[in-house]
Design a protein around this motif. Structure first.
Motif, PDB file in Angstrom:
ATOM      1  N   PHE A   1       0.806  -1.215   0.000  1.00 43.91           N
ATOM      2  CA  PHE A   1       0.000   0.000   0.000  1.00 43.91           C
ATOM      3  C   PHE A   1       0.842   1.270   0.000  1.00 43.91           C
ATOM      4  O   PHE A   1       0.357   2.334   0.356  1.00 43.91           O
ATOM      5  CB  PHE A   1      -0.945  -0.001   1.203  1.00 43.91           C
ATOM      6  N   ALA A   2       2.080   1.163  -0.435  1.00 43.07           N
ATOM      7  CA  ALA A   2       2.962   2.331  -0.495  1.00 43.07           C
ATOM      8  C   ALA A   2       2.357   3.376  -1.431  1.00 43.07           C
ATOM      9  O   ALA A   2       1.909   3.064  -2.538  1.00 43.07           O
ATOM     10  CB  ALA A   2       4.342   1.930  -0.985  1.00 43.07           C
ATOM     11  N   ASP A   3       2.311   4.606  -0.984  1.00 44.73           N
ATOM     12  CA  ASP A   3       1.783   5.757  -1.737  1.00 44.73           C
ATOM     13  C   ASP A   3       0.277   5.689  -1.982  1.00 44.73           C
ATOM     14  O   ASP A   3      -0.253   6.467  -2.759  1.00 44.73           O
ATOM     15  CB  ASP A   3       2.516   5.937  -3.065  1.00 44.73           C
ATOM     16  N   LEU A   4      -0.418   4.746  -1.361  1.00 43.12           N
ATOM     17  CA  LEU A   4      -1.877   4.679  -1.475  1.00 43.12           C
ATOM     18  C   LEU A   4      -2.456   5.210  -0.168  1.00 43.12           C
ATOM     19  O   LEU A   4      -2.868   4.470   0.702  1.00 43.12           O
ATOM     20  CB  LEU A   4      -2.340   3.244  -1.732  1.00 43.12           C
ATOM     21  N   ASP A   5      -2.510   6.541  -0.070  1.00 37.09           N
ATOM     22  CA  ASP A   5      -2.960   7.182   1.144  1.00 37.09           C
ATOM     23  C   ASP A   5      -4.235   7.982   0.874  1.00 37.09           C
ATOM     24  O   ASP A   5      -4.792   7.939  -0.224  1.00 37.09           O
ATOM     25  CB  ASP A   5      -1.857   8.065   1.719  1.00 37.09           C
TER      26      ASP A   5
ATOM     27  N   ARG B   1      -7.803  12.281  -4.636  1.00 38.73           N
ATOM     28  CA  ARG B   1      -7.451  12.751  -5.979  1.00 38.73           C
ATOM     29  C   ARG B   1      -7.974  11.795  -7.058  1.00 38.73           C
ATOM     30  O   ARG B   1      -8.539  12.215  -8.066  1.00 38.73           O
ATOM     31  CB  ARG B   1      -5.940  12.917  -6.090  1.00 38.73           C
ATOM     32  N   MET B   2      -7.817  10.492  -6.829  1.00 39.08           N
ATOM     33  CA  MET B   2      -8.270   9.497  -7.804  1.00 39.08           C
ATOM     34  C   MET B   2      -9.789   9.561  -7.981  1.00 39.08           C
ATOM     35  O   MET B   2     -10.295   9.538  -9.102  1.00 39.08           O
ATOM     36  CB  MET B   2      -7.839   8.101  -7.338  1.00 39.08           C
ATOM     37  N   ARG B   3     -10.507   9.679  -6.865  1.00 36.83           N
ATOM     38  CA  ARG B   3     -11.967   9.769  -6.955  1.00 36.83           C
ATOM     39  C   ARG B   3     -12.402  11.090  -7.589  1.00 36.83           C
ATOM     40  O   ARG B   3     -13.390  11.127  -8.335  1.00 36.83           O
ATOM     41  CB  ARG B   3     -12.607   9.625  -5.577  1.00 36.83           C
TER      42      ARG B   3
END
Length: 73
Positions: free
Chosen positions: A14-18, A24-26
Motif C-alpha cells: 500500500f505504499a503511496d496509497l494514502d 485525488r483518484m476519486r
C-alpha cells in the motif's frame, strides 16, 4: 522489531496509497458525483461533489480560505 515498523528498504503493498491519493483518484474519476451530503436537523441541506471536496481540501491544506487566493497579513 515491532510489527508496525517495516524493515528498511521494504516497500509494502500500500505504499503511496494514502488518503490524498484516494481523494485525488476519486475526484478524477467521479468529479460530479456526491461525496458528502450534510442534512442537519435545522437549516439547509448542503452537498459536496468529489471534485469540489478535493478542491476545498487542497485550498484548506494550502492555508487559504475559499475565495481568497493568498493569505493576508
Amino acid at each position: 522489531m515491532p510489527l508496525s515498523q517495516a524493515a528498511p528498504g521494504i516497500v509494502g503493498p500500500f505504499a503511496d496509497l494514502d488518503v490524498p491519493w484516494l481523494l485525488r483518484m476519486r475526484a478524477e474519476s467521479r468529479r460530479n458525483h456526491p461525496f458528502l451530503i450534510w442534512a442537519p436537523f435545522e437549516g439547509p441541506v448542503r452537498s459536496w461533489s468529489y471534485g469540489e471536496f478535493h478542491e476545498r481540501v487542497g485550498t484548506l491544506s494550502a492555508g487559504r480560505r475559499q475565495g481568497r487566493s493568498s493569505r493576508s497579513a
